[in-house]
Scaffold this active site. Structure first.
Site, PDB file in Angstrom:
ATOM      1  CB  SER A 217      -3.098 -11.431   1.529  1.00  0.00           C
ATOM      2  OG  SER A 217      -2.306 -10.593   1.548  1.00  0.00           O
TER       3      SER A 217
ATOM      4  CE  LYS B 198      -3.855  -2.039  -0.246  1.00  0.00           C
ATOM      5  NZ  LYS B 198      -4.742  -1.497  -1.509  1.00  0.00           N
TER       6      LYS B 198
HETATM    7  C1  LIG Z   1      -2.372  -7.601   3.124  1.00  0.00           C
HETATM    8  C2  LIG Z   1      -3.187  -7.245   1.635  1.00  0.00           C
HETATM    9  N1  LIG Z   1      -3.020  -8.091   0.657  1.00  0.00           N
HETATM   10  C3  LIG Z   1      -3.785  -7.771  -0.409  1.00  0.00           C
HETATM   11  C4  LIG Z   1      -4.276  -6.663  -0.535  1.00  0.00           C
HETATM   12  C5  LIG Z   1      -5.224  -6.269  -1.980  1.00  0.00           C
HETATM   13  O1  LIG Z   1      -4.494  -5.327  -2.713  1.00  0.00           O
HETATM   14  P1  LIG Z   1      -5.420  -4.281  -3.676  1.00  0.00           P
HETATM   15  O2  LIG Z   1      -5.903  -3.139  -3.056  1.00  0.00           O
HETATM   16  O3  LIG Z   1      -4.297  -4.113  -4.803  1.00  0.00           O
HETATM   17  O4  LIG Z   1      -6.598  -5.298  -4.308  1.00  0.00           O
HETATM   18  C6  LIG Z   1      -4.218  -5.764   0.376  1.00  0.00           C
HETATM   19  C7  LIG Z   1      -5.132  -4.440   0.091  1.00  0.00           C
HETATM   20  O5  LIG Z   1      -5.441  -3.908   1.080  1.00  0.00           O
HETATM   21  C8  LIG Z   1      -3.740  -6.202   1.603  1.00  0.00           C
HETATM   22  O6  LIG Z   1      -3.642  -5.343   2.556  1.00  0.00           O
END
Ligand SMILES: Cc1ncc(COP(=O)(O)O)c(C=O)c1O
Length: 320
Positions: free
Chosen positions: A260, A44
Site C-alpha cells: 500500500s 495499526k
Molecule cells: C498496509 C495498510 N495500508 C493502509 C491501510 C489503511 O488504513 P486505514 O485503516 O486507516 O484506512 C491499512 C489498514 O488496514 C493497511 O494495513
C-alpha cells in the site's frame, strides 16, 4: 536514562522522510511518514493500542476478557501482540487470502485465527467477528466502527506531521491509503484544520484488485469510521503500480515499504504532477517485510511506460 517501560511506549512518533530523488519538480517536496517503524511493523499499532486503552478505562473491556476483530492483516497482528501484553486472549477473523507471513505472525503472537473464504472478504470476516463476540462474550475491537480509530490519528499521526514539518511551510496535499478509513479521516481533519486549502486524497484499489490493507469503496461496504467529507478526491490504483512504486521507493530512496506504500507513492507522484509548488505528505502504512514471500520484490522489468501499457487508464484521480 532513556529507557522505555514497555514496547507499547514505542508506538507512534514515526519518522517523516523527504523523498528527494523521487520528487518530479524542485518546487514540490514529498515526505513519507514511515509507519513501518512501529513495533509490529504498521500504522495499526496506533489505533489498536488507543482502542484497547480507552475500552479498559471505560470498563467496556474487562480484565482478561477475550477480544475479537476482523482484519486483512495488520490490525490483527497489532491486536495479537498488544491484546496479549494486556492479558487478553485474542481471536482474529481473516479472509483466507491473507499472506502466509501475516498468518504466521498471528500464530506466533498466540492469536486464535478464524478463516473466511477469500471471496467472502473482510465484510464477512467482520460478521463472523460479531458472532464470536456475541456467542463467546468477547469484546469486539471494531476498527471499522470505533471513533477511537479516527481520534488516534487526529491526535497522534496528524499532530506529529505538523510538528515535524514545522518551519517547512504548510501541508498542501495529503495522500493516504483507505482501508477502514481511520488514517485519512483523522489525519485529513487535523491537516485541514491547520491549512484549510490542504487537498486530501484517499488511495483505493480498483474493485476486485487486492492491494494489502486497502479496500475498494465500490464493494458495497462503506466503513462507518470513514469521513468522506475530508476527501477532495480519490486515486484508484492497480497492484502493478503499487508493486512497481514500492520497488522504486526501495531502490531510489532506500525505504522498504509495503504494497500500500507503493500505491500511495504512485498516487503522490500523480498529485505532484499537477502542482508547481507545495508540500505533499504520503502515509507509508507498513514495511515490506510481510511481503517477502510475495512477488512484490521480484522485478517484472517493466518500466513505467511498460506498466502504463498493462494498467487500465482508469488508474487516475477522481476529483470529489
Ligand atoms: C498496509 C495498510 N495500508 C493502509 C491501510 C489503511 O488504513 P486505514 O485503516 O486507516 O484506512 C491499512 C489498514 O488496514 C493497511 O494495513
Amino acid at each position: 536514562m532513556n529507557v522505555y517501560p514497555s514496547v507499547m511506549e514505542l508506538v507512534g512518533n514515526t519518522p517523516l522522510v523527504e523523498l528527494r530523488s523521487l520528487s518530479p519538480k524542485p518546487g514540490v517536496r514529498i515526505f513519507a511518514k514511515l509507519e513501518g517503524q512501529n513495533p509490529t511493523g504498521s500504522i495499526k499499532d496506533r489505533i489498536v493500542l488507543r482502542i484497547l486503552r480507552e475500552a479498559r478505562k471505560s470498563g467496556a473491556l474487562e480484565p482478561g476478557q477475550r477480544i475479537v476483530e476482523a482484519s486483512t492483516g495488520n490490525t490483527g497482528v497489532a491486536l495479537a501482540l498488544f491484546g496479549r501484553m494486556l492479558g487478553h486472549p485474542v481471536d482474529v477473523c481473516v479472509p483466507d487470502s491473507v499472506y502466509p507471513e501475516i498468518e504466521q505472525l498471528l500464530q506466533v503472537y498466540g492469536a486464535r485465527v478464524h478463516r473466511v473464504p477469500r471471496q467472502a472478504g473482510i465484510k464477512t470476516a467482520r460478521e463472523v467477528a460479531l458472532v464470536v463476540a456475541r456467542e463467546e462474550g468477547a469484546y469486539y475491537l471494531g476498527q471499522f466502527d470505533s471513533p477511537s480509530n479516527v481520534r488516534a490519528h487526529y491526535e497522534t499521526t496528524g499532530a506529529e506531521i505538523l510538528a515535524d514539518l514545522d518551519g517547512a511551510g504548510p501541508v498542501d496535499v495529503l495522500v493516504a491509503g483507505m482501508g477502514p478509513g481511520g488514517t485519512i479521516s483523522g489525519v485529513g481533519r487535523r491537516l485541514k484544520e491547520a491549512n484549510p486549502s490542504c487537498h486530501v486524497f484517499g488511495v483505493e484499489p480498483r474493485l476486485g484488485v487486492h492491494v494489502q490493507g486497502l479496500k475498494s469503496l465500490d464493494d458495497g461496504f462503506i466503513p462507518p469510521v470513514l469521513d468522506e467529507s475530508v476527501l477532495d478526491g480519490k486515486i484508484i490504483v492497480g497492484n502493478r503500480h503499487a508493486f512497481s512504486h514500492a520497488r522504486r521507493a526501495m531502490l531510489e530512496e532506500g525505504i522498504f515499504g509495503g504494497i500500500s506504500s507503493g500505491a500511495v507513492l504512485h498516487a503522490a507522484l500523480r498529485a505532484a504532477s499537477r502542482i508547481e509548488r507545495g508540500n505533499i505528505v504520503a502515509i507509508f502504512a507498513d514495511g515490506g517485510w510481510k511481503y517477502l514471500g510475495t512477488d512484490l520484490w521480484q522485478s517484472d522489468d517493466l518500466d513505467d511506460a511498460g506498466i502504463e501499457a498493462h494498467e487500465d487508464p482508469l488508474d487516475d484521480i477522481l476529483w470529489w
